[in-house]
Design an enzyme around this catalytic site. Structure first.
Site, mmCIF file in Angstrom:
data_model
loop_
_atom_site.group_PDB
_atom_site.id
_atom_site.type_symbol
_atom_site.label_atom_id
_atom_site.label_comp_id
_atom_site.label_asym_id
_atom_site.label_seq_id
_atom_site.Cartn_x
_atom_site.Cartn_y
_atom_site.Cartn_z
ATOM 1 N N TYR A 148 -9.445 5.798 5.597
ATOM 2 C CA TYR A 148 -8.380 6.676 6.097
ATOM 3 C C TYR A 148 -8.863 8.121 6.134
ATOM 4 O O TYR A 148 -9.201 8.676 5.082
ATOM 5 C CB TYR A 148 -7.153 6.604 5.170
ATOM 6 C CG TYR A 148 -6.425 5.286 5.142
ATOM 7 C CD1 TYR A 148 -6.466 4.409 6.212
ATOM 8 C CD2 TYR A 148 -5.670 4.919 4.035
ATOM 9 C CE1 TYR A 148 -5.780 3.206 6.182
ATOM 10 C CE2 TYR A 148 -4.971 3.706 4.001
ATOM 11 C CZ TYR A 148 -5.033 2.865 5.074
ATOM 12 O OH TYR A 148 -4.353 1.672 5.043
ATOM 13 N N LYS A 179 -10.417 -1.490 7.377
ATOM 14 C CA LYS A 179 -8.984 -1.426 7.666
ATOM 15 C C LYS A 179 -8.651 0.016 8.047
ATOM 16 O O LYS A 179 -8.946 0.948 7.292
ATOM 17 C CB LYS A 179 -8.213 -1.834 6.426
ATOM 18 C CG LYS A 179 -6.732 -1.682 6.582
ATOM 19 C CD LYS A 179 -6.030 -2.038 5.312
ATOM 20 C CE LYS A 179 -4.560 -1.739 5.477
ATOM 21 N NZ LYS A 179 -3.793 -1.965 4.272
HETATM 22 P P1 FBP Z 1 1.385 -1.314 4.988
HETATM 23 O O1 FBP Z 1 1.158 -2.411 5.983
HETATM 24 O O2 FBP Z 1 2.644 -1.497 4.206
HETATM 25 O O3 FBP Z 1 1.270 0.036 5.659
HETATM 26 O O4 FBP Z 1 0.230 -1.414 3.907
HETATM 27 C C1 FBP Z 1 -1.056 -1.004 4.221
HETATM 28 C C2 FBP Z 1 -1.602 -0.055 3.199
HETATM 29 O O5 FBP Z 1 -2.962 0.279 3.502
HETATM 30 C C3 FBP Z 1 -1.544 -0.555 1.773
HETATM 31 O O6 FBP Z 1 -2.580 -1.423 1.469
HETATM 32 C C4 FBP Z 1 -1.569 0.723 1.012
HETATM 33 O O7 FBP Z 1 -0.897 0.656 -0.188
HETATM 34 C C5 FBP Z 1 -0.846 1.668 1.900
HETATM 35 O O8 FBP Z 1 -0.882 1.157 3.193
HETATM 36 C C6 FBP Z 1 -1.470 3.045 1.882
HETATM 37 O O9 FBP Z 1 -0.670 3.884 2.648
HETATM 38 P P2 FBP Z 1 -0.910 5.428 2.735
HETATM 39 O O10 FBP Z 1 -1.244 5.696 4.178
HETATM 40 O O11 FBP Z 1 0.379 6.047 2.342
HETATM 41 O O12 FBP Z 1 -2.041 5.785 1.815
#
Ligand code: FBP
Length: 254
Positions: A148, A179
């Site tokens: 991310y 991911k």
């Molecule tokens: P969701 O499908 O609920 O968005 O989950 C995906 C995820 O990557 C989780 O594994 C993780 O806890 C969360 O989203 C992290 O979200 P953020 O963008 O707030 O860090």
């Protein structure tokens, strides 16, 4: 198993496609994501066990306390690091909280690791992940990287160019699956997938959307060459989690 160098995705993919149920949100977001039903990890474990997912992503506490609720019915992907959202995103850092040995002892089929690309703490996360990646691959465990773009140098986490950069970073660092957050269109998704090369790309589900909009996004992810999803809230916050799971499977595994 130790010493094995060739990594296969094994149980966490079916014909090259991936559908992971994620429930690490209790650490990442806290109880605000849950209602009176899904606050109980056993409720979500039951969905994971019965839904035909290729993986279930958990932190080690839930993985251990609720092992009897999912084990043997869905492959475990142990998340190896985490953080709470109480800490501001500017200096985004996700701390290692488990070892590869613990993942092996818990019967994990893969490990999961979050890296905040572009964060001022990026170098620390690269170093932490480097240690875990080498050890996981020594055990033959595939590495799924949550990549991310985040931190004070990242004005827009969902900027498609940044998402593609994060996907490429995951390939360069040794991830088997990356991911990402959905970059917004089929074309943007194609560029993300091209950027990741032989590292498979899956998308997060994101916050809960109406079923139709969510499924359209899943179609776009697949049309853009994505291998599948790692989804949480759009399944276990759904009033009918099994039905939405069946709809997702039709799109991904068809
Ligand atoms: P969701 O499908 O609920 O968005 O989950 C995906 C995820 O990557 C989780 O594994 C993780 O806890 C969360 O989203 C992290 O979200 P953020 O963008 O707030 O860090």
């Amino acid at each position: 198993m130790k010493g094995k160098t060739e990594v296969h995705l094994g149980k966490i993919a079916k014909n090259g496609k991936v559908l992971i149920l994620a429930m690490d949100q209790g650490l990442e977001h806290g109880p605000r994501d849950f209602n009176s039903k899904n606050i109980d990890p056993a409720y979500v474990c039951d969905i994971a066990a019965k839904g035909g997912f290729t993986g279930f992503a958990l932190q080690k506490g839930v993985a251990r306390h609720y092992k009897d609720c999912y084990s043997g019915n869905v492959p475990l992907i142990l998340k190896m690091n985490g953080r709470t959202e109480i800490v501001p995103k500017d200096e985004a850092y996700s701390s290692p909280i488990a070892s590869v040995k613990e993942a092996v002892d818990l019967g994990a089929d893969a490990i999961g690791y979050t890296i905040y690309v572009g964060s001022p703490r990026e170098a620390d996360m690269f170093r932490d992940f480097g240690v875990i990646e080498r050890e996981a691959h020594d055990y033959g465990l595939p590495c799924v990287v949550w990549a991310y773009p985040r931190g004070k140098h990242v004005p827009n986490e969902k900027d498609p160019a940044m998402v593609a950069y994060a996907a490429r970073v995951a390939l360069e660092l040794g991830a088997d699956i990356v991911k990402i957050n959905y970059p917004g269109s089929v074309d943007a998704m194609k560029w993300v997938v091209a950027s990741a090369g032989r590292c498979k790309v899956i998308s997060a589900g994101g916050s809960k959307q109406p079923d139709g909009e969510f499924l359209k996004m899943v179609m776009n992810i697949v049309a853009g060459g994505g291998a599948g999803l790692a989804v949480g809230r759009n399944v276990w916050q759904n009033d009918n989690p099994m039905k939405i799971t069946e709809e997702i499977k039709k799109i991904i595994f068809k």
